[in-house]
Motif scaffolding. Structure first.
Motif, PDB file in Angstrom:
ATOM      1  N   ALA A 255       0.858  -1.199   0.000  1.00  0.00           N
ATOM      2  CA  ALA A 255       0.000   0.000   0.000  1.00  0.00           C
ATOM      3  C   ALA A 255       0.886   1.237   0.000  1.00  0.00           C
ATOM      4  CB  ALA A 255      -0.939  -0.012   1.205  1.00  0.00           C
ATOM      5  N   GLU A 256       0.399   2.287  -0.686  1.00  0.00           N
ATOM      6  CA  GLU A 256       1.148   3.540  -0.756  1.00  0.00           C
ATOM      7  C   GLU A 256       0.205   4.705  -0.490  1.00  0.00           C
ATOM      8  OE1 GLU A 256       3.053   3.916  -4.491  1.00  0.00           O
ATOM      9  OE2 GLU A 256       4.383   2.181  -4.219  1.00  0.00           O
ATOM     10  N   ALA A 257       0.744   5.710   0.138  1.00  0.00           N
ATOM     11  CA  ALA A 257      -0.008   6.960   0.359  1.00  0.00           C
ATOM     12  C   ALA A 257       0.907   8.109  -0.031  1.00  0.00           C
ATOM     13  CB  ALA A 257      -0.457   7.081   1.803  1.00  0.00           C
ATOM     14  N   ALA A 258       0.360   9.075  -0.779  1.00  0.00           N
ATOM     15  CA  ALA A 258       1.183  10.182  -1.275  1.00  0.00           C
ATOM     16  C   ALA A 258       0.412  11.500  -1.158  1.00  0.00           C
ATOM     17  CB  ALA A 258       1.603   9.922  -2.720  1.00  0.00           C
ATOM     18  N   TYR A 259       1.166  12.549  -1.071  1.00  0.00           N
ATOM     19  CA  TYR A 259       0.600  13.905  -1.034  1.00  0.00           C
ATOM     20  C   TYR A 259       1.250  14.684  -2.164  1.00  0.00           C
ATOM     21  CZ  TYR A 259      -0.602  18.547   0.709  1.00  0.00           C
ATOM     22  OH  TYR A 259      -1.079  19.830   0.838  1.00  0.00           O
ATOM     23  N   ARG A 260       0.413  15.096  -3.157  1.00  0.00           N
ATOM     24  CA  ARG A 260       0.931  15.797  -4.337  1.00  0.00           C
ATOM     25  C   ARG A 260       0.555  17.276  -4.254  1.00  0.00           C
ATOM     26  NH1 ARG A 260      -0.488  13.608 -10.232  1.00  0.00           N
ATOM     27  NH2 ARG A 260       0.712  11.850  -9.364  1.00  0.00           N
ATOM     28  N   ARG A 261       1.573  18.118  -4.446  1.00  0.00           N
ATOM     29  CA  ARG A 261       1.355  19.572  -4.423  1.00  0.00           C
ATOM     30  C   ARG A 261       1.752  20.138  -5.776  1.00  0.00           C
ATOM     31  NH1 ARG A 261       3.916  23.781   0.031  1.00  0.00           N
ATOM     32  NH2 ARG A 261       2.808  25.666  -0.723  1.00  0.00           N
ATOM     33  N   LEU A 262       0.795  20.779  -6.459  1.00  0.00           N
ATOM     34  CA  LEU A 262       1.022  21.350  -7.789  1.00  0.00           C
ATOM     35  C   LEU A 262       1.516  22.784  -7.656  1.00  0.00           C
ATOM     36  CD1 LEU A 262      -2.194  20.062  -9.619  1.00  0.00           C
ATOM     37  CD2 LEU A 262       0.091  19.040  -9.567  1.00  0.00           C
ATOM     38  N   GLN A 263       2.630  23.088  -8.318  1.00  0.00           N
ATOM     39  CA  GLN A 263       3.191  24.444  -8.291  1.00  0.00           C
ATOM     40  C   GLN A 263       2.566  25.336  -9.350  1.00  0.00           C
ATOM     41  OE1 GLN A 263       5.193  25.460  -5.974  1.00  0.00           O
ATOM     42  NE2 GLN A 263       5.538  23.424  -5.026  1.00  0.00           N
ATOM     43  N   LEU A 264       2.095  24.724 -10.470  1.00  0.00           N
ATOM     44  CA  LEU A 264       1.499  25.516 -11.547  1.00  0.00           C
ATOM     45  C   LEU A 264       0.008  25.717 -11.279  1.00  0.00           C
ATOM     46  CD1 LEU A 264       3.222  23.786 -14.591  1.00  0.00           C
ATOM     47  CD2 LEU A 264       3.883  25.918 -13.430  1.00  0.00           C
ATOM     48  N   PRO A 265      -0.550  26.802 -11.797  1.00  0.00           N
ATOM     49  CA  PRO A 265      -1.996  27.054 -11.586  1.00  0.00           C
ATOM     50  C   PRO A 265      -2.810  25.947 -12.264  1.00  0.00           C
ATOM     51  CG  PRO A 265      -0.881  29.026 -12.416  1.00  0.00           C
ATOM     52  CD  PRO A 265       0.078  27.902 -12.539  1.00  0.00           C
ATOM     53  N   PRO A 266      -3.892  25.565 -11.734  1.00  0.00           N
ATOM     54  CA  PRO A 266      -4.324  26.015 -10.379  1.00  0.00           C
ATOM     55  C   PRO A 266      -3.541  25.259  -9.315  1.00  0.00           C
ATOM     56  CG  PRO A 266      -5.875  24.413 -11.234  1.00  0.00           C
ATOM     57  CD  PRO A 266      -4.882  24.625 -12.328  1.00  0.00           C
ATOM     58  N   GLN A 267      -3.012  26.004  -8.396  1.00  0.00           N
ATOM     59  CA  GLN A 267      -2.228  25.381  -7.348  1.00  0.00           C
ATOM     60  C   GLN A 267      -3.146  24.606  -6.403  1.00  0.00           C
ATOM     61  OE1 GLN A 267      -0.028  28.557  -5.516  1.00  0.00           O
ATOM     62  NE2 GLN A 267       1.457  28.683  -7.198  1.00  0.00           N
ATOM     63  N   GLU A 268      -2.968  23.322  -6.417  1.00  0.00           N
ATOM     64  CA  GLU A 268      -3.823  22.452  -5.610  1.00  0.00           C
ATOM     65  C   GLU A 268      -2.970  21.378  -4.923  1.00  0.00           C
ATOM     66  OE1 GLU A 268      -6.579  20.764  -8.308  1.00  0.00           O
ATOM     67  OE2 GLU A 268      -7.842  22.575  -8.432  1.00  0.00           O
ATOM     68  N   ASN A 269      -3.535  20.870  -3.877  1.00  0.00           N
ATOM     69  CA  ASN A 269      -2.899  19.764  -3.157  1.00  0.00           C
ATOM     70  C   ASN A 269      -3.786  18.540  -3.296  1.00  0.00           C
ATOM     71  OD1 ASN A 269      -0.874  21.520  -2.283  1.00  0.00           O
ATOM     72  ND2 ASN A 269      -2.044  22.100  -0.458  1.00  0.00           N
ATOM     73  N   HIS A 270      -3.171  17.453  -3.728  1.00  0.00           N
ATOM     74  CA  HIS A 270      -3.921  16.205  -3.944  1.00  0.00           C
ATOM     75  C   HIS A 270      -3.430  15.107  -2.996  1.00  0.00           C
ATOM     76  CE1 HIS A 270      -4.876  17.426  -8.386  1.00  0.00           C
ATOM     77  NE2 HIS A 270      -5.441  18.234  -7.474  1.00  0.00           N
ATOM     78  N   THR A 271      -4.344  14.385  -2.470  1.00  0.00           N
ATOM     79  CA  THR A 271      -4.025  13.189  -1.664  1.00  0.00           C
ATOM     80  C   THR A 271      -4.263  11.955  -2.520  1.00  0.00           C
ATOM     81  OG1 THR A 271      -4.662  14.309   0.381  1.00  0.00           O
ATOM     82  CG2 THR A 271      -4.550  11.885   0.426  1.00  0.00           C
ATOM     83  N   GLU A 272      -3.259  11.118  -2.635  1.00  0.00           N
ATOM     84  CA  GLU A 272      -3.336   9.952  -3.520  1.00  0.00           C
ATOM     85  C   GLU A 272      -2.927   8.685  -2.758  1.00  0.00           C
ATOM     86  OE1 GLU A 272      -0.769  10.891  -6.714  1.00  0.00           O
ATOM     87  OE2 GLU A 272      -2.111  12.411  -7.586  1.00  0.00           O
ATOM     88  N   GLY A 273      -3.344   7.570  -3.257  1.00  0.00           N
ATOM     89  CA  GLY A 273      -2.985   6.295  -2.620  1.00  0.00           C
ATOM     90  C   GLY A 273      -3.123   5.150  -3.604  1.00  0.00           C
ATOM     91  N   SER A 274      -2.501   4.061  -3.262  1.00  0.00           N
ATOM     92  CA  SER A 274      -2.581   2.874  -4.114  1.00  0.00           C
ATOM     93  C   SER A 274      -2.418   1.622  -3.242  1.00  0.00           C
ATOM     94  CB  SER A 274      -1.500   2.879  -5.198  1.00  0.00           C
ATOM     95  OG  SER A 274      -0.204   2.776  -4.619  1.00  0.00           O
ATOM     96  N   VAL A 275      -2.924   0.522  -3.752  1.00  0.00           N
ATOM     97  CA  VAL A 275      -2.792  -0.772  -3.097  1.00  0.00           C
ATOM     98  C   VAL A 275      -2.557  -1.820  -4.178  1.00  0.00           C
ATOM     99  CG1 VAL A 275      -5.286  -1.194  -3.116  1.00  0.00           C
ATOM    100  CG2 VAL A 275      -3.839  -2.390  -1.465  1.00  0.00           C
ATOM    101  N   SER A 276      -1.708  -2.803  -3.881  1.00  0.00           N
ATOM    102  CA  SER A 276      -1.389  -3.819  -4.894  1.00  0.00           C
ATOM    103  C   SER A 276      -1.248  -5.186  -4.209  1.00  0.00           C
ATOM    104  CB  SER A 276      -0.096  -3.478  -5.636  1.00  0.00           C
ATOM    105  OG  SER A 276       1.011  -3.493  -4.746  1.00  0.00           O
ATOM    106  N   LEU A 277      -1.521  -6.208  -4.986  1.00  0.00           N
ATOM    107  CA  LEU A 277      -1.392  -7.593  -4.516  1.00  0.00           C
ATOM    108  C   LEU A 277      -0.678  -8.383  -5.611  1.00  0.00           C
ATOM    109  CD1 LEU A 277      -2.144  -9.644  -2.287  1.00  0.00           C
ATOM    110  CD2 LEU A 277      -4.214 -10.151  -3.611  1.00  0.00           C
ATOM    111  N   SER A 278       0.431  -9.041  -5.233  1.00  0.00           N
ATOM    112  CA  SER A 278       1.216  -9.775  -6.230  1.00  0.00           C
ATOM    113  C   SER A 278       1.734 -11.079  -5.613  1.00  0.00           C
ATOM    114  CB  SER A 278       2.389  -8.931  -6.738  1.00  0.00           C
ATOM    115  OG  SER A 278       3.283  -8.628  -5.672  1.00  0.00           O
TER     116      SER A 278
END
Length: 369
Positions: A22-45
């Protein structure tokens, strides 16, 4: 044995395991529109076991169990040899104590004969001293053998608790080994657990080398994943494939396994030659010891007859006590020699039958495939 069975089950079932990530990430965009995104992923292998490796694992699993059974058989066989050694050590001491007990009775009779001759004036009192000294030596030897028999009994009972320790009234007569030496050697090698273990070990190492050979290829892993991106505005489902490329370490492992397998094959050959020589020597020793017992028995009977005649003559007023005591001592030595020869011959014959699985079976709980 149980540990190898569990290890075998592990190989048969495969040691590949599921991997959950499992992964959790926080993405912050510097270009307009400046927004902060919360992202995540899960994998099974899970790694895939290729058919060639699965076959190699199953073969190795069987080899591990076979080798473990051979080891157990060898332990049981060595326990049987130890039992025979301790048993015949006790039997020898017990038989000697019985022999000395019989000599005490003869010594008492001889002492009474001497006293009778002294009373009627046919012998000096010094002969009573000599007879009592000889009788004391016999009693001493009997006490020593009783103590030795008790110690041998205790050791036998300590190593094999629950064993009923008792001897027959009469010892059996040794007999020549049955069949020919060549047939016995063949039979003994066919049932030799040490050789079986060496063979299974050589086979196991060869199978292990074959298993290492199957690892000299790509190891695939497949799985599925889910990603949540863009603050939940994007949902990604997919499959992934991971290929693990073989390196030099795998090839080194395979070469090492091949050399171990080759060394085990050579050791197996040398062991078979040694065991063949030992089996032949044991057969020849059994034959020779039976012949030695026959000769010792004849000598003991002759010495016993000489002692009986000298004692008879002394009781009738003929001969000297010194000659009687000398003949009696020689007769005792002859009987002890014959007894030891009989015990040795019986022990060797029992060992001969044990190694050929003719004494008792060691396969009741062990099955070889």
């Amino acid at each position: 044995m149980e540990a190898q069975i569990l290890n075998s089950q592990s190989l048969q079932g495969g040691r590949e395991e599921w991997v959950l990530a499992a992964e959790a990430a926080y993405r912050r965009l510097q270009l307009p529109p400046q927004e902060n995104h919360t992202e995540g992923s899960v994998s099974l292998s899970r790694p895939l076991r290729l058919p060639s490796r699965a076959r190699a694992d199953h073969k190795l699993a069987k080899s591990l169990v076979d080798h473990s059974k051979a080891q157990l058989g060898e332990v049981l066989h060595e326990s049987g040899r130890r039992l025979l050694t301790l048993w015949f050590e006790w039997l020898g001491k017990y038989s000697q104590s019985q022999l000395w007990q019989a000599q005490i009775k003869l010594g008492e009779q001889q002492l009474e004969t001497v006293k009778t001759r002294i009373k009627v004036g046919e012998a000096p009192r010094s002969e009573q001293v000599s007879a009592e000294a000889a009788f004391a030596q016999i009693r001493l030897q009997q006490q020593v053998t009783v103590m030795q028999e008790l110690q041998a009994r205790r050791q036998l009972g300590a190593e094999f608790p629950g064993l009923q320790i008792a001897a027959d009234e009469f010892l059996p007569l040794p007999a020549d080994p049955e069949g020919t030496a060549e047939n016995y050697v063949t039979l003994a090698l066919a049932h030799n657990h040490e050789l079986m273990r060496a063979r299974y070990k050589a086979d196991m190492l060869q199978v292990e080398a074959d298993q290492f050979a199957t690892r000299d290829s790509i190891d695939p892993s497949v799985g599925a994943f889910y990603k949540n991106e863009g603050n939940g505005s994007e949902h990604v489902f997919g499959l992934n494939l991971v290929l693990t490329l073989p390196g030099s370490a795998r090839r080194s492992d395979q070469q090492a396994a091949l050399r171990l397998a080759s060394a085990a094959q050579k050791s197996k050959y040398l062991l078979e030659q040694r065991l063949r020589s030992e089996a032949l020597s044991l057969f020849e020793a059994a034959t020779a010891q039976t012949d030695n017992w026959r000769q010792a028995e004849q000598a003991a009977q002759a010495l016993a007859e000489a002692a009986r005649l000298s004692e008879r003559a002394y009781s009738l007023g003929e001969g000297s006590l010194d000659q009687v005591l000398l003949n009696r001592r020689l007769a005792i030595e002859g009987q002890l020699t014959a007894l030891q020869a009989r015990i040795s011959a019986l022990a060797t014959l029992a060992r001969l039958k044990l190694d050929a699985h003719q004494l008792w079976s060691l396969h009741q709980e062990i099955e070889y495939h």
